[in-house]
Design a protein around this motif. Sequence first.
Motif, PDB file in Angstrom:
ATOM      1  N   THR A  34       0.824  -1.216   0.000  1.00 20.72           N
ATOM      2  CA  THR A  34       0.000   0.000   0.000  1.00 20.72           C
ATOM      3  C   THR A  34       0.855   1.261   0.000  1.00 20.72           C
ATOM      4  N   GLY A  35       2.188   1.098   0.243  1.00 25.86           N
ATOM      5  CA  GLY A  35       3.087   2.244   0.326  1.00 25.86           C
ATOM      6  C   GLY A  35       3.388   2.659   1.753  1.00 25.86           C
ATOM      7  N   ASP A  36       2.639   2.134   2.725  1.00 26.98           N
ATOM      8  CA  ASP A  36       2.908   2.441   4.130  1.00 26.98           C
ATOM      9  C   ASP A  36       4.254   1.850   4.536  1.00 26.98           C
ATOM     10  N   VAL A  37       4.956   2.547   5.447  1.00 29.07           N
ATOM     11  CA  VAL A  37       6.243   2.080   5.955  1.00 29.07           C
ATOM     12  C   VAL A  37       6.142   1.931   7.466  1.00 29.07           C
ATOM     13  N   ILE A  38       6.607   0.788   7.957  1.00 25.88           N
ATOM     14  CA  ILE A  38       6.579   0.495   9.394  1.00 25.88           C
ATOM     15  C   ILE A  38       7.996   0.168   9.837  1.00 25.88           C
ATOM     16  N   LYS A  39       8.434   0.778  10.944  1.00 29.20           N
ATOM     17  CA  LYS A  39       9.729   0.440  11.544  1.00 29.20           C
ATOM     18  C   LYS A  39       9.437  -0.204  12.883  1.00 29.20           C
ATOM     19  N   ALA A  40       9.804  -1.489  12.998  1.00 25.78           N
ATOM     20  CA  ALA A  40       9.509  -2.229  14.221  1.00 25.78           C
ATOM     21  C   ALA A  40      10.425  -3.440  14.320  1.00 25.78           C
ATOM     22  N   LYS A  41      10.466  -4.024  15.507  1.00 28.07           N
ATOM     23  CA  LYS A  41      11.319  -5.181  15.766  1.00 28.07           C
ATOM     24  C   LYS A  41      10.615  -6.479  15.372  1.00 28.07           C
ATOM     25  N   ALA A  42      11.315  -7.300  14.570  1.00 32.86           N
ATOM     26  CA  ALA A  42      10.768  -8.595  14.151  1.00 32.86           C
ATOM     27  C   ALA A  42      10.724  -9.531  15.347  1.00 32.86           C
ATOM     28  N   GLN A  43       9.567 -10.147  15.609  1.00 31.22           N
ATOM     29  CA  GLN A  43       9.397 -11.025  16.756  1.00 31.22           C
ATOM     30  C   GLN A  43       9.208 -12.485  16.377  1.00 31.22           C
ATOM     31  N   ASP A  44       8.309 -12.753  15.417  1.00 29.00           N
ATOM     32  CA  ASP A  44       7.942 -14.137  15.146  1.00 29.00           C
ATOM     33  C   ASP A  44       7.235 -14.226  13.799  1.00 29.00           C
ATOM     34  N   LEU A  45       7.195 -15.443  13.270  1.00 28.36           N
ATOM     35  CA  LEU A  45       6.383 -15.760  12.100  1.00 28.36           C
ATOM     36  C   LEU A  45       5.339 -16.771  12.551  1.00 28.36           C
ATOM     37  N   ILE A  46       4.090 -16.501  12.242  1.00 25.06           N
ATOM     38  CA  ILE A  46       3.020 -17.408  12.649  1.00 25.06           C
ATOM     39  C   ILE A  46       2.150 -17.738  11.442  1.00 25.06           C
ATOM     40  N   SER A  47       1.439 -18.849  11.559  1.00 28.42           N
ATOM     41  CA  SER A  47       0.506 -19.262  10.514  1.00 28.42           C
ATOM     42  C   SER A  47      -0.848 -19.497  11.162  1.00 28.42           C
ATOM     43  N   ARG A  48      -1.867 -18.901  10.559  1.00 31.55           N
ATOM     44  CA  ARG A  48      -3.221 -19.058  11.075  1.00 31.55           C
ATOM     45  C   ARG A  48      -4.154 -19.247   9.879  1.00 31.55           C
ATOM     46  N   LYS A  49      -4.852 -20.372   9.836  1.00 31.92           N
ATOM     47  CA  LYS A  49      -5.794 -20.681   8.749  1.00 31.92           C
ATOM     48  C   LYS A  49      -5.113 -20.556   7.383  1.00 31.92           C
ATOM     49  N   ASN A  50      -3.921 -21.150   7.269  1.00 31.20           N
ATOM     50  CA  ASN A  50      -3.144 -21.172   6.027  1.00 31.20           C
ATOM     51  C   ASN A  50      -2.714 -19.793   5.531  1.00 31.20           C
ATOM     52  N   VAL A  51      -2.657 -18.819   6.427  1.00 38.22           N
ATOM     53  CA  VAL A  51      -2.141 -17.495   6.107  1.00 38.22           C
ATOM     54  C   VAL A  51      -0.981 -17.220   7.057  1.00 38.22           C
ATOM     55  N   GLU A  52       0.150 -16.770   6.480  1.00 36.74           N
ATOM     56  CA  GLU A  52       1.341 -16.519   7.296  1.00 36.74           C
ATOM     57  C   GLU A  52       1.453 -15.029   7.623  1.00 36.74           C
ATOM     58  N   TYR A  53       1.897 -14.762   8.859  1.00 38.58           N
ATOM     59  CA  TYR A  53       2.011 -13.397   9.356  1.00 38.58           C
ATOM     60  C   TYR A  53       3.381 -13.170   9.978  1.00 38.58           C
ATOM     61  N   LEU A  54       3.875 -11.937   9.843  1.00 38.13           N
ATOM     62  CA  LEU A  54       5.060 -11.476  10.556  1.00 38.13           C
ATOM     63  C   LEU A  54       4.567 -10.707  11.772  1.00 38.13           C
ATOM     64  N   VAL A  55       5.035 -11.105  12.956  1.00 33.22           N
ATOM     65  CA  VAL A  55       4.671 -10.404  14.184  1.00 33.22           C
ATOM     66  C   VAL A  55       5.767  -9.394  14.479  1.00 33.22           C
ATOM     67  N   LEU A  56       5.377  -8.131  14.600  1.00 30.17           N
ATOM     68  CA  LEU A  56       6.308  -7.037  14.873  1.00 30.17           C
ATOM     69  C   LEU A  56       6.002  -6.418  16.228  1.00 30.17           C
ATOM     70  N   ASP A  57       7.047  -5.940  16.896  1.00 26.31           N
ATOM     71  CA  ASP A  57       6.904  -5.234  18.167  1.00 26.31           C
ATOM     72  C   ASP A  57       7.327  -3.791  17.948  1.00 26.31           C
ATOM     73  N   ASP A  58       6.384  -2.896  18.074  1.00 29.98           N
ATOM     74  CA  ASP A  58       6.645  -1.469  17.894  1.00 29.98           C
ATOM     75  C   ASP A  58       6.538  -0.786  19.248  1.00 29.98           C
ATOM     76  N   GLY A  59       7.603  -0.860  20.025  1.00 33.51           N
ATOM     77  CA  GLY A  59       7.618  -0.217  21.337  1.00 33.51           C
ATOM     78  C   GLY A  59       6.592  -0.772  22.300  1.00 33.51           C
ATOM     79  N   GLY A  60       6.431  -2.099  22.317  1.00 30.24           N
ATOM     80  CA  GLY A  60       5.487  -2.735  23.222  1.00 30.24           C
ATOM     81  C   GLY A  60       4.138  -3.032  22.589  1.00 30.24           C
ATOM     82  N   ASN A  61       3.871  -2.454  21.427  1.00 33.19           N
ATOM     83  CA  ASN A  61       2.636  -2.745  20.699  1.00 33.19           C
ATOM     84  C   ASN A  61       2.926  -3.814  19.660  1.00 33.19           C
ATOM     85  N   SER A  62       2.217  -4.916  19.746  1.00 38.61           N
ATOM     86  CA  SER A  62       2.413  -6.015  18.814  1.00 38.61           C
ATOM     87  C   SER A  62       1.444  -5.883  17.649  1.00 38.61           C
ATOM     88  N   GLN A  63       1.949  -6.127  16.438  1.00 37.78           N
ATOM     89  CA  GLN A  63       1.069  -6.128  15.276  1.00 37.78           C
ATOM     90  C   GLN A  63       1.473  -7.244  14.333  1.00 37.78           C
TER      91      GLN A  63
END
Length: 86
Positions: A34-63
């Motif tokens: 989309t063009g958005d830029v996020i700076k955050a710490k890489a935490q984990d890779l997870i899979s949920r319902k056959n979709v993979e996600y990168l978990v990021l920690d942005d100063g205590g906020n997980s996304q």
Amino acid sequence: MSMNDAYQPINCDDYDNLELACQHHLMLTVELKTGDVIKAKAQDLISRKNVEYLVLDDGGNSQELRLDKIASFSHPEIGTVVVSDS
């Protein structure tokens, strides 16, 4: 950005670089398709319902970011990785 889009797995080499970033909790600059830029710490890779996600920690906020929504990510140790479909 609809989360109902069919998930497209990313290239294995790109996934491996994300795994490395998570293992070392690297601070990544992630550019989304989309063009958005996020700076955050890489935490984990997870899979949920056959979709993979990168978990990021942005100063205590997980996304979670769908891997197929990431255009590129970068860190001085790994350079810039342009994410491609598998």
